[in-house]
Design an enzyme around this catalytic site. Structure first.
Site, PDB file in Angstrom:
ATOM      1  N   GLU A 127       0.853  -1.343   0.193  1.00  0.00           N
ATOM      2  CA  GLU A 127       0.102   0.004  -0.032  1.00  0.00           C
ATOM      3  C   GLU A 127       0.963   1.399   0.161  1.00  0.00           C
ATOM      4  O   GLU A 127       0.509   2.197  -0.892  1.00  0.00           O
ATOM      5  CB  GLU A 127      -1.161  -0.047   1.170  1.00  0.00           C
ATOM      6  CG  GLU A 127      -1.734   1.377   1.296  1.00  0.00           C
ATOM      7  CD  GLU A 127      -2.749   1.421   2.401  1.00  0.00           C
ATOM      8  OE1 GLU A 127      -3.037   0.402   3.277  1.00  0.00           O
ATOM      9  OE2 GLU A 127      -3.573   2.318   2.466  1.00  0.00           O
ATOM     10  N   ASP A 180      -0.854  -5.051   2.864  1.00  0.00           N
ATOM     11  CA  ASP A 180      -1.304  -3.905   3.572  1.00  0.00           C
ATOM     12  C   ASP A 180      -0.538  -4.099   4.911  1.00  0.00           C
ATOM     13  O   ASP A 180      -0.893  -4.751   5.682  1.00  0.00           O
ATOM     14  CB  ASP A 180      -2.569  -3.898   3.791  1.00  0.00           C
ATOM     15  CG  ASP A 180      -3.357  -2.349   4.240  1.00  0.00           C
ATOM     16  OD1 ASP A 180      -2.267  -1.784   4.703  1.00  0.00           O
ATOM     17  OD2 ASP A 180      -4.422  -2.191   4.138  1.00  0.00           O
ATOM     18  N   ILE A 205      -0.719  -1.956   7.552  1.00  0.00           N
ATOM     19  CA  ILE A 205      -1.745  -2.057   8.642  1.00  0.00           C
ATOM     20  C   ILE A 205      -2.823  -1.410   7.994  1.00  0.00           C
ATOM     21  O   ILE A 205      -3.228  -0.565   7.344  1.00  0.00           O
ATOM     22  CB  ILE A 205      -1.322  -0.860   9.816  1.00  0.00           C
ATOM     23  CG1 ILE A 205      -0.020  -0.877  10.240  1.00  0.00           C
ATOM     24  CG2 ILE A 205      -2.588  -0.509  10.663  1.00  0.00           C
ATOM     25  CD1 ILE A 205       0.186   0.020  11.324  1.00  0.00           C
ATOM     26  N   ASP A 206      -3.948  -2.566   7.828  1.00  0.00           N
ATOM     27  CA  ASP A 206      -5.270  -2.152   7.335  1.00  0.00           C
ATOM     28  C   ASP A 206      -6.023  -2.013   8.827  1.00  0.00           C
ATOM     29  O   ASP A 206      -6.342  -2.594   9.702  1.00  0.00           O
ATOM     30  CB  ASP A 206      -5.797  -3.517   6.864  1.00  0.00           C
ATOM     31  CG  ASP A 206      -7.201  -3.165   6.297  1.00  0.00           C
ATOM     32  OD1 ASP A 206      -7.370  -2.170   5.379  1.00  0.00           O
ATOM     33  OD2 ASP A 206      -8.196  -3.809   6.535  1.00  0.00           O
ATOM     34  N   THR A 236      -5.699   1.605   9.546  1.00  0.00           N
ATOM     35  CA  THR A 236      -4.603   2.883   9.994  1.00  0.00           C
ATOM     36  C   THR A 236      -5.414   3.623  10.895  1.00  0.00           C
ATOM     37  O   THR A 236      -4.849   4.086  11.767  1.00  0.00           O
ATOM     38  CB  THR A 236      -3.994   3.461   8.656  1.00  0.00           C
ATOM     39  OG1 THR A 236      -3.600   2.491   7.902  1.00  0.00           O
ATOM     40  CG2 THR A 236      -3.000   4.347   9.121  1.00  0.00           C
ATOM     41  N   ASP A 247      -6.180  -4.461   0.433  1.00  0.00           N
ATOM     42  CA  ASP A 247      -7.284  -4.694   1.585  1.00  0.00           C
ATOM     43  C   ASP A 247      -7.929  -6.112   1.604  1.00  0.00           C
ATOM     44  O   ASP A 247      -8.547  -6.429   2.434  1.00  0.00           O
ATOM     45  CB  ASP A 247      -8.157  -3.643   1.397  1.00  0.00           C
ATOM     46  CG  ASP A 247      -7.630  -2.283   1.578  1.00  0.00           C
ATOM     47  OD1 ASP A 247      -6.895  -2.022   2.331  1.00  0.00           O
ATOM     48  OD2 ASP A 247      -8.170  -1.223   0.676  1.00  0.00           O
TER      49      ASP A 247
HETATM   50  C1  IPD Z   1      -8.890   1.008   4.534  1.00  0.00           C
HETATM   51  C2  IPD Z   1      -9.810   0.397   5.710  1.00  0.00           C
HETATM   52  C3  IPD Z   1     -11.033   0.941   5.685  1.00  0.00           C
HETATM   53  C4  IPD Z   1     -11.886   0.760   4.382  1.00  0.00           C
HETATM   54  C5  IPD Z   1     -10.730   1.466   3.371  1.00  0.00           C
HETATM   55  C6  IPD Z   1      -9.514   0.825   3.396  1.00  0.00           C
HETATM   56  P1  IPD Z   1      -6.310   1.420   5.347  1.00  0.00           P
HETATM   57  O1  IPD Z   1      -7.649   0.570   4.455  1.00  0.00           O
HETATM   58  O2  IPD Z   1      -9.787  -1.148   5.332  1.00  0.00           O
HETATM   59  O3  IPD Z   1     -12.026   0.089   6.684  1.00  0.00           O
HETATM   60  O4  IPD Z   1     -12.976   1.346   4.313  1.00  0.00           O
HETATM   61  O5  IPD Z   1     -11.622   1.166   2.035  1.00  0.00           O
HETATM   62  O6  IPD Z   1      -8.726   1.212   2.289  1.00  0.00           O
HETATM   63  O7  IPD Z   1      -6.346   2.712   4.745  1.00  0.00           O
HETATM   64  O8  IPD Z   1      -6.426   1.396   6.862  1.00  0.00           O
HETATM   65  O9  IPD Z   1      -5.083   0.331   5.029  1.00  0.00           O
END
Ligand code: IPD
Length: 304
Positions: free
Chosen positions: A75, A97, A99-100, A102, A230
């Protein structure tokens, strides 16, 4: 190949467990949360921290050391590139990813994870998702099932699901902040609440939401705006748990005999819709996916 991937999966779990320590420590010391916090694409809801970057760098180094021929898509690395686009070929590629969730990480809400997928021919074959705060590790390998902390998924599959009115559905509001798009997202949520679903939840990590679908304690999850990192690992984990993962629309020119639940998903298209394993079987999964699709308001979005 299967055996080789089993070894790759074991090593990946080990690496992810180790970097989990870094994420946990940073999470526990997050009183300094505003230091090193950046906003992406001029959007104050889209955050990146020093920990995201550090974890991605370490994952890249460790995975390269062990698997020098595999390519890498992360990412943060993609976000820093000129095009902001993923160049996904058919070659084995890590899609990561660091940290999913963040925003949860920044706010100290413990619903975060590291998500690592190995994608071959544009299809995930290995998935590892680890929440180091709650110590939950989800993982799977194509054709070999998926697991939560060693227990085979799904943990729950016998709750009947005859219609959306019995369902608990997850989604996310995403990062869109222009009023027209937000209206469409809210209209979809309205349609689903009025379906009437029993519950609509939003927790802040697409990957963990999908792990709940794999576990069987959430019936469906959908979102428009997610990225490949994600959902890559999570889609493997859901499918291996007997769930289905598709896009918002049926792909064009697909043989009509292919059930909705078996439609292929293009992980770069930024749409996802998934349903848990049902004891009623694939026809019921397909019927409910179609019902859900009718409630979704689509909007144009650039692919990854
Ligand atoms: C996000 C999270 C969030 C979702 C976004 C993602 P990130 O990832 O999963 O819940 O709504 O579409 O991009 O930015 O925390 O790695």
């Amino acid at each position: 190949m299967d055996d080789e991937y089993s070894k790759v999966l074991d090593k990946t779990k080990e690496i992810v467990l180790n970097v989990g320590e870094i994420v946990k420590e940073a999470f526990e010391q997050r009183e300094n949360k505003l230091s090193g916090l950046e906003i992406k694409e001029n959007n104050s809801s889209n955050l990146v921290t020093e920990t995201d970057k550090k974890v991605e760098r370490i994952l890249n180094e460790k995975l390269k050391e062990l698997f020098p021929n595999y390519l890498f898509v992360g990412e943060e690395t993609t976000g820093e590139s000129k095009t902001n686009k993923i160049n996904l070929t058919d070659k084995p590629t890590w899609v990561i990813d660091p940290i999913d969730g963040t925003t949860n990480f920044v706010h100290g809400f413990p619903y975060i994870c590291i998500s690592v997928a190995l994608v071959v021919n544009k299809e995930p074959v290995i998935g590892v998702i680890y929440n180091p705060i709650l110590n939950n590790m989800y993982y799977g390998q194509k054709g070999k099932g998926s697991f939560l902390n060693g227990k085979s998924l799904p943990l729950y599959k016998n709750n009947p699901l005859n219609s959306l009115s019995q369902s608990s559905i997850m989604t996310e509001y995403g990062y869109h902040r222009d009023p027209e798009t937000v209206d469409k997202i809210l209209k979809t949520i309205r349609n689903i609440v009025l379906s009437p679903a029993q519950a609509v939840r939003s927790m802040g990590s697409a990957a963990l939401n999908m792990c709940h679908v794999a576990t069987g304690n959430i019936d469906c999850y959908y979102e428009i705006g997610i990225h490949a990192w994600d959902i890559a690992a999570a889609s493997l984990i859901v499918k291996e748990a007997g769930g289905a993962v598709v896009g918002y629309k049926r792909p064009e020119n697909l043989n009509k005999d292919i059930l909705v639940c078996d439609e292929p998903i293009d992980i770069l298209k930024r749409h996802v819709l998934c349903i848990r394993c049902l004891s009623e079987g694939k026809n019921q999964q397909s019927k409910l996916l179609c019902e859900l699709r009718e409630k979704l308001i689509d909007f144009p979005i650039e692919s990854d």
